[in-house]
Write an enzyme that holds these catalytic residues in place. Sequence first.
Site, PDB file in Angstrom:
ATOM      1  N   ALA A   1       0.844  -1.226  -0.596  1.00 31.04           N
ATOM      2  CA  ALA A   1      -0.202  -0.346  -0.039  1.00 31.04           C
ATOM      3  C   ALA A   1       0.962   0.675  -0.243  1.00 31.04           C
ATOM      4  CB  ALA A   1      -1.183  -0.598   1.533  1.00 31.04           C
TER       5      ALA A   1
ATOM      6  N   SER B   1       8.055  -2.503   4.015  1.00 37.52           N
ATOM      7  CA  SER B   1       8.916  -3.507   3.929  1.00 37.52           C
ATOM      8  C   SER B   1      10.264  -3.291   5.600  1.00 37.52           C
ATOM      9  CB  SER B   1       9.499  -3.660   2.588  1.00 37.52           C
ATOM     10  OG  SER B   1       9.577  -2.141   2.386  1.00 37.52           O
TER      11      SER B   1
ATOM     12  N   ASP C   1      11.836   5.578   4.557  1.00 33.57           N
ATOM     13  CA  ASP C   1      10.943   4.579   5.172  1.00 33.57           C
ATOM     14  C   ASP C   1      11.948   3.916   6.809  1.00 33.57           C
ATOM     15  OD1 ASP C   1      10.207   5.179   3.145  1.00 33.57           O
ATOM     16  OD2 ASP C   1      10.162   2.820   2.332  1.00 33.57           O
TER      17      ASP C   1
HETATM   18  C1  GLA Z   1       9.626   4.414  -1.506  1.00 32.59           C
HETATM   19  C2  GLA Z   1      10.814   4.841  -0.840  1.00 32.59           C
HETATM   20  C3  GLA Z   1      11.813   5.662  -0.308  1.00 32.59           C
HETATM   21  C4  GLA Z   1      11.483   7.127  -0.958  1.00 32.59           C
HETATM   22  C5  GLA Z   1       9.726   7.319  -1.647  1.00 32.59           C
HETATM   23  C6  GLA Z   1       8.970   7.813  -2.375  1.00 32.59           C
HETATM   24  O1  GLA Z   1       8.661   4.801  -0.887  1.00 32.59           O
HETATM   25  O2  GLA Z   1      11.155   2.891  -0.063  1.00 32.59           O
HETATM   26  O3  GLA Z   1      13.266   5.419  -0.211  1.00 32.59           O
HETATM   27  O4  GLA Z   1      11.793   7.218  -2.052  1.00 32.59           O
HETATM   28  O5  GLA Z   1       9.530   6.223  -2.341  1.00 32.59           O
HETATM   29  O6  GLA Z   1       9.055   9.554  -2.308  1.00 32.59           O
END
Ligand code: GLA
Length: 411
Positions: free
Chosen positions: A132, A137, A186
Amino acid sequence: MNQIPAWTTAHGAERARAAFREAFDAEPAGVWAAPGRVNLIGEHTDYNGGLCLPIALAHRTYVALSPVEGEQIALTSRQEDGVWTAAVDEVGPGRVDGWPGYAAGVSWALAQDGRTLGAYRAAVDSCVPYGAGLSSSAALESAFAVAFDDVFDLGLGADDDARATLVAACIRAENEVAGANTGGMDQSAALLSHDGTALLLDMRDGSRTHIPFDLAADGLALLVIDTRAPHQLVDGQYGQRRATCEAAAQRLGVPTLREVAPDRLDDALHDLEDVTLPDGTRVDVDVVRRRVRHVVTEIARVEEFVGLLRDGRVREVGPVMDASHVSLRDDYEVTVPQLDVAVEAARAAGAYGARMTGGGFGGSAIALVEADATGAVSAAVSAAFAGRGWTEPGFLAATGDGAAARVETEE
Ligand code: GLA
């Protein structure tokens, strides 16, 4: 309406414990949990040395784990079939398929960093929606990271500076073992967020600032809309965007696009040319220009958004969110019709602002709404989807939660 509730910590912990008992007929040494995230603003800026502003969700991934004698790792998940096993020295880049790479990849990365870890067995359960765009992860990696830190006594969990080493191991697991070349936002959100704040990350110097973020106190809510449009990062599109930015930076003679100041943007755009990516794809100069324009303007929008939060003008961030979405739709081209419709329907139903969040190509959108308008805005988005014959979206509320930690439960 399709609400996606967060489990209470006690419930999540008990579920992971039960999964562990069932798989291994023993009690785990403990349970650890890590949150999913939404990004308030600053999308596709992290791998460009830029700024981003994620918050941690109350939705968490729970890991029940015990260290074991010998060399054998054993992993099971309520979201997958069976028990995966491998010897410690069988884990590494290109050697683990699927979800175990996000778990065993972290112990591999910590060992590469010179830390001493043994074998372990673990059971996973999660209420972070999968696929989503809410970083299930990174939640998985980070829950394992704090578990390893505790059971193998690594001494990296106590403060945020030490935790930065755990962040780096999780990023390495994701980039090198799981094979998704993501940018680090993230894992930082999952391991470094503080309750009641948004996490301002500066990916150029690695600095972190906790910005007070308490929407409820202002009578507001952040509605997360899981569009249910399939989202996948381990494919070519994300990597191509990243490679295009890196090639553009190289052409401009700067280490990352962060070095392009907004008032120099026009000159920079003028200096760009067609680029050829490492995989041989040729990207037309017009496309390269749009990608660069997104990144440079998006970084400026993070500063604007943070300025408004600091000034207590949270209701005024809507136009900044809207501009971010338009830039991601038209310049970066990472939205899909479900994201565009979710955002438009939310705004039409009274949201102050709305945008896609995360990597895009499916996944979730966020909308800033009056707390008492959450139901009406959700209903409007659901109706817009139903009218198009699309799968019903899911809804959750995001507040700004704390980072990955050990979960204490009654024995
Ligand atoms: C994903 C990637 C992040 C970031 C976003 C876009 O979530 O895991 O590192 O690049 O896309 O902002």
